[in-house]
Design a protein around this motif. Structure first.
Motif, short mmCIF file in Angstrom:
data_model
loop_
_atom_site.label_atom_id
_atom_site.label_comp_id
_atom_site.label_asym_id
_atom_site.label_seq_id
_atom_site.Cartn_x
_atom_site.Cartn_y
_atom_site.Cartn_z
N THR A 1 0.86 -1.17 0.00
CA THR A 1 0.00 0.00 0.00
C THR A 1 0.90 1.23 0.00
O THR A 1 2.13 1.12 -0.03
CB THR A 1 -0.93 0.03 1.23
OG1 THR A 1 -0.15 0.33 2.41
CG2 THR A 1 -1.63 -1.31 1.42
N ALA A 2 0.31 2.39 0.06
CA ALA A 2 1.09 3.63 0.05
C ALA A 2 1.97 3.75 1.28
O ALA A 2 3.00 4.43 1.26
CB ALA A 2 0.15 4.84 -0.04
N THR A 3 1.60 3.06 2.37
CA THR A 3 2.35 3.21 3.63
C THR A 3 2.88 1.91 4.20
O THR A 3 3.74 1.94 5.09
CB THR A 3 1.46 3.86 4.71
OG1 THR A 3 0.29 3.05 4.91
CG2 THR A 3 1.04 5.27 4.28
N GLN A 4 2.40 0.75 3.70
CA GLN A 4 2.74 -0.53 4.34
C GLN A 4 3.06 -1.62 3.32
O GLN A 4 2.63 -1.57 2.17
CB GLN A 4 1.58 -1.02 5.21
CG GLN A 4 1.31 -0.20 6.45
CD GLN A 4 0.20 -0.82 7.29
OE1 GLN A 4 -0.76 -1.40 6.76
NE2 GLN A 4 0.33 -0.72 8.60
N LEU A 5 3.77 -2.62 3.80
CA LEU A 5 3.87 -3.92 3.15
C LEU A 5 3.11 -4.89 4.03
O LEU A 5 3.29 -4.89 5.25
CB LEU A 5 5.32 -4.36 3.00
CG LEU A 5 6.21 -3.47 2.14
CD1 LEU A 5 7.63 -4.03 2.11
CD2 LEU A 5 5.66 -3.32 0.72
#
Length: 205
Positions: A181-185
């Motif tokens: 995602t834009a902030t996480q794996l």
């Protein structure tokens, strides 16, 4: 003098000091049926080639070549548009299966261990690999044991650095897959998030 020699020996095959920038596209990781471990005598993808012989595998690329000795059955896989290379070593019958990555950020290239998982028999499926869409600069790997799935994790595809450790061995109740995602794996099983890690700084989506 001895200290200088020792330092030089340690430096050989060491990871690059500054990690190369990588691209991890947002979305579910590629889980194509084409992601099969290859036993072909030789395969070239871009500037990288893997060649099989009776004694092992040789991976050649922009920084040289590395040899992997066959102890049972050796296979390999190219992932992503940057043609990252993975090796799979499988003993005859049951036994410990190992996955390793060829790190072309060093000169010569270095084989980096990724996972080693004990399989109950030869009938157990081979370790599974999914990679981030496009470049394949990150990959999700896991290995069935015959009763559970173990060795889950998301790694950098250039130097094998762990980006998101997975949970302990588990009995899957749904499909396993990686996601960015834009902030996480994330490592997911069906709609359940098993592990979530902050996206590494310097990675574009």
């Amino acid at each position: 003098m001895a200290g200088a020699v020792l330092a030089a020996v340690i430096a050989v095959g060491a990871p690059a000091v500054a990690a190369n920038p990588i691209t991890i596209s947002n979305g579910l990781f590629n889980n194509s049926a084409a992601l099969a471990w290859s036993s072909a005598p030789t395969t070239t993808m871009g500037d990288r080639t893997v060649t099989r012989s009776a004694t092992g595998l040789v991976a050649s690329g922009p920084t040289g070549s590395v040899f992997h000795q066959t102890l049972g059955v050796s296979r390999y896989m190219f992932i992503g548009t940057r043609n990252h290379v993975l090796f799979l070593e499988t003993p005859t019958g049951g036994g410990t299966r190992s996955v390793s990555l060829v790190d072309f950020t060093t000169t010569p290239p270095t084989e980096r261990p990724i996972l080693s998982v004990l399989a109950g028999s030869a009938a157990v499926s081979s370790p599974g690999v999914q990679f981030s869409v496009g470049t394949g600069d990150a990959f999700f790997v896991f290995a069935p044991t015959g009763t559970t799935v173990a060795g889950l994790g998301i790694y950098r595809s250039d130097n094998g650095t762990i980006l998101c450790p997975g949970p302990p061995p588990l009995v899957p109740t749904g499909q396993l897959f990686g996601e960015a995602t834009a902030t996480q794996l994330r490592i997911k099983m069906g709609g359940t998030v098993l592990a979530a890690c902050a996206r590494p700084p310097g990675t574009t989506g």
